[in-house]
Motif scaffolding. Sequence first.
Motif, mmCIF file in Angstrom:
data_model
loop_
_atom_site.group_PDB
_atom_site.id
_atom_site.type_symbol
_atom_site.label_atom_id
_atom_site.label_comp_id
_atom_site.label_asym_id
_atom_site.label_seq_id
_atom_site.Cartn_x
_atom_site.Cartn_y
_atom_site.Cartn_z
ATOM 1 N N ILE A 31 0.868 -1.173 0.000
ATOM 2 C CA ILE A 31 0.000 0.000 0.000
ATOM 3 C C ILE A 31 0.902 1.220 0.000
ATOM 4 O O ILE A 31 1.813 1.311 0.813
ATOM 5 C CB ILE A 31 -0.912 0.047 1.223
ATOM 6 C CG1 ILE A 31 -1.860 -1.153 1.212
ATOM 7 C CG2 ILE A 31 -1.718 1.325 1.260
ATOM 8 C CD1 ILE A 31 -2.810 -1.176 2.372
ATOM 9 N N ARG A 40 0.981 5.601 -0.198
ATOM 10 C CA ARG A 40 0.150 6.771 0.045
ATOM 11 C C ARG A 40 0.821 7.984 -0.559
ATOM 12 O O ARG A 40 2.024 8.171 -0.403
ATOM 13 C CB ARG A 40 -0.041 6.978 1.549
ATOM 14 C CG ARG A 40 -0.720 8.306 1.906
ATOM 15 C CD ARG A 40 -0.815 8.522 3.398
ATOM 16 N NE ARG A 40 -1.877 7.746 3.969
ATOM 17 C CZ ARG A 40 -2.169 7.739 5.255
ATOM 18 N NH1 ARG A 40 -1.471 8.455 6.103
ATOM 19 N NH2 ARG A 40 -3.169 7.002 5.718
ATOM 20 N N SER A 59 -12.503 11.411 5.074
ATOM 21 C CA SER A 59 -11.672 10.240 4.829
ATOM 22 C C SER A 59 -10.902 10.439 3.539
ATOM 23 O O SER A 59 -11.384 11.080 2.607
ATOM 24 C CB SER A 59 -12.539 8.987 4.708
ATOM 25 O OG SER A 59 -13.339 8.788 5.854
ATOM 26 N N ALA A 84 -4.946 6.699 -0.685
ATOM 27 C CA ALA A 84 -4.305 5.397 -0.530
ATOM 28 C C ALA A 84 -4.393 4.652 -1.857
ATOM 29 O O ALA A 84 -5.361 4.794 -2.598
ATOM 30 C CB ALA A 84 -5.002 4.596 0.561
ATOM 31 N N ARG A 143 -9.814 -4.644 2.545
ATOM 32 C CA ARG A 143 -8.729 -3.983 3.259
ATOM 33 C C ARG A 143 -8.845 -2.463 3.129
ATOM 34 O O ARG A 143 -8.641 -1.726 4.098
ATOM 35 C CB ARG A 143 -7.398 -4.467 2.692
ATOM 36 C CG ARG A 143 -6.169 -4.028 3.489
ATOM 37 C CD ARG A 143 -4.950 -4.750 2.961
ATOM 38 N NE ARG A 143 -3.739 -4.335 3.620
ATOM 39 C CZ ARG A 143 -2.533 -4.799 3.305
ATOM 40 N NH1 ARG A 143 -2.400 -5.680 2.340
ATOM 41 N NH2 ARG A 143 -1.461 -4.367 3.940
ATOM 42 N N MET A 144 -9.165 -2.009 1.943
ATOM 43 C CA MET A 144 -9.330 -0.571 1.721
ATOM 44 C C MET A 144 -10.485 -0.016 2.550
ATOM 45 O O MET A 144 -10.380 1.037 3.189
ATOM 46 C CB MET A 144 -9.589 -0.287 0.240
ATOM 47 C CG MET A 144 -8.352 -0.055 -0.593
ATOM 48 S SD MET A 144 -7.581 1.537 -0.238
ATOM 49 C CE MET A 144 -6.479 1.654 -1.638
ATOM 50 N N GLU A 192 -11.870 -1.275 5.245
ATOM 51 C CA GLU A 192 -11.640 -1.405 6.685
ATOM 52 C C GLU A 192 -10.617 -0.407 7.216
ATOM 53 O O GLU A 192 -10.647 -0.060 8.395
ATOM 54 C CB GLU A 192 -11.217 -2.841 7.004
ATOM 55 C CG GLU A 192 -12.393 -3.816 6.887
ATOM 56 C CD GLU A 192 -11.968 -5.276 6.909
ATOM 57 O OE1 GLU A 192 -10.750 -5.532 7.106
ATOM 58 O OE2 GLU A 192 -12.844 -6.146 6.707
ATOM 59 N N ARG A 193 -9.742 0.088 6.329
ATOM 60 C CA ARG A 193 -8.784 1.095 6.772
ATOM 61 C C ARG A 193 -9.386 2.497 6.712
ATOM 62 O O ARG A 193 -8.727 3.485 7.047
ATOM 63 C CB ARG A 193 -7.492 1.022 5.955
ATOM 64 C CG ARG A 193 -7.593 1.595 4.538
ATOM 65 C CD ARG A 193 -6.383 1.207 3.693
ATOM 66 N NE ARG A 193 -5.147 1.698 4.288
ATOM 67 C CZ ARG A 193 -4.621 2.900 4.038
ATOM 68 N NH1 ARG A 193 -5.262 3.736 3.235
ATOM 69 N NH2 ARG A 193 -3.487 3.260 4.584
ATOM 70 N N GLY A 194 -10.654 2.605 6.259
ATOM 71 C CA GLY A 194 -11.365 3.871 6.279
ATOM 72 C C GLY A 194 -11.325 4.682 5.006
ATOM 73 O O GLY A 194 -11.800 5.823 4.982
#
Length: 335
Positions: free
Chosen positions: A3, A5, A26, A62, A78-79, A81-83
């Motif tokens: 991942i 950023r 977000s 992200a 995953r994306m 859940e990470r917000g």
Amino acid sequence: MTITRTLMGAAATLALSAGLAAAQDSEPGLIIDLGGKFDKSFNESAYVGAQRWVEDTGGEYAEIELANEAQREQTMRRMAERGANPVVVLGFANASTLEAVAPDYPETDFVIVDMVVEQPNVKSVVFSEHEGSYLVGMMAGMASETGTVSFIGGMDVPLISKFACGYAQGVKAVNPDANVIVNMTGTTPAAWNDPVKGAELTRSQISQGSDVVFAAAGGTGIGVLQAAADEGILSIGVDSNQNHLHPGSVLTSMVKRVDNAVYDAFTASAAGELETGITVMGLENEGVAYAMDENNADLITEEMIAVVEEASDAIVAGEIQVHDYLSDNSCPVDL
């Protein structure tokens, strides 16, 4: 799986308005499909749109690049859940996965580019590829000296037949007697990233008389354009403007503004204005187009531009109906 950023610089952070910062609760997320973000085609166009949003707003997002098919569901979850919000996914191959994942994250907005997923928290962005392909087909038909042109698709799926059918209709509009050769690279996702096979297919088509080839094949298309340049025929790029890859050899590119789709999704979400449902990007809203620049200026005559622009206006006005292969899985001209 990695991942990454894209972070805002200090100066950009200071320049970011308080209103935007408040609206952007977000950071958005972008899932790059198989083939990588530097495929010089579909994925790269999306990446360019995300980077333009960063430059314009100082925002951050992200990003995940898929390495294999098995990662699709894991990556979406995953994306979410990470917000990340919205989560933008690229390509029709993500549709069935998103159908299953989106209901589990009702507070997360998802955006899928290139397919329709009917869920209340999903925005679907699709393109009128048949319209843009019709225009570059007209150019191919006018540029061809042999009367035979060709098309190389990536994975043999209805969406790519939509390109091929639009292209063939455009060719036939300017030369009813033209021969259009159509080949697909394969039936698995590997077909999007096989430039060697793309080059082989191109040389085979040249042996059958083709002197203009349109590639709608992701990374495979890079091999098509290279072989066309090596063999002295014209090619047509796709998704991104690929004219610069072989100046004087690429007749034009059928541009899909995937960059705008990503940019607009990020922007609307940051402002709290992202609307779910279906958005169609076609000629009327510059969602598809043919590319003109210094790299192909000597290949396109004023007469060609006049003919294509007249057709473009007629399509927008509803005076020319370009058949959409996806409407009935058929094409009115032989493929």
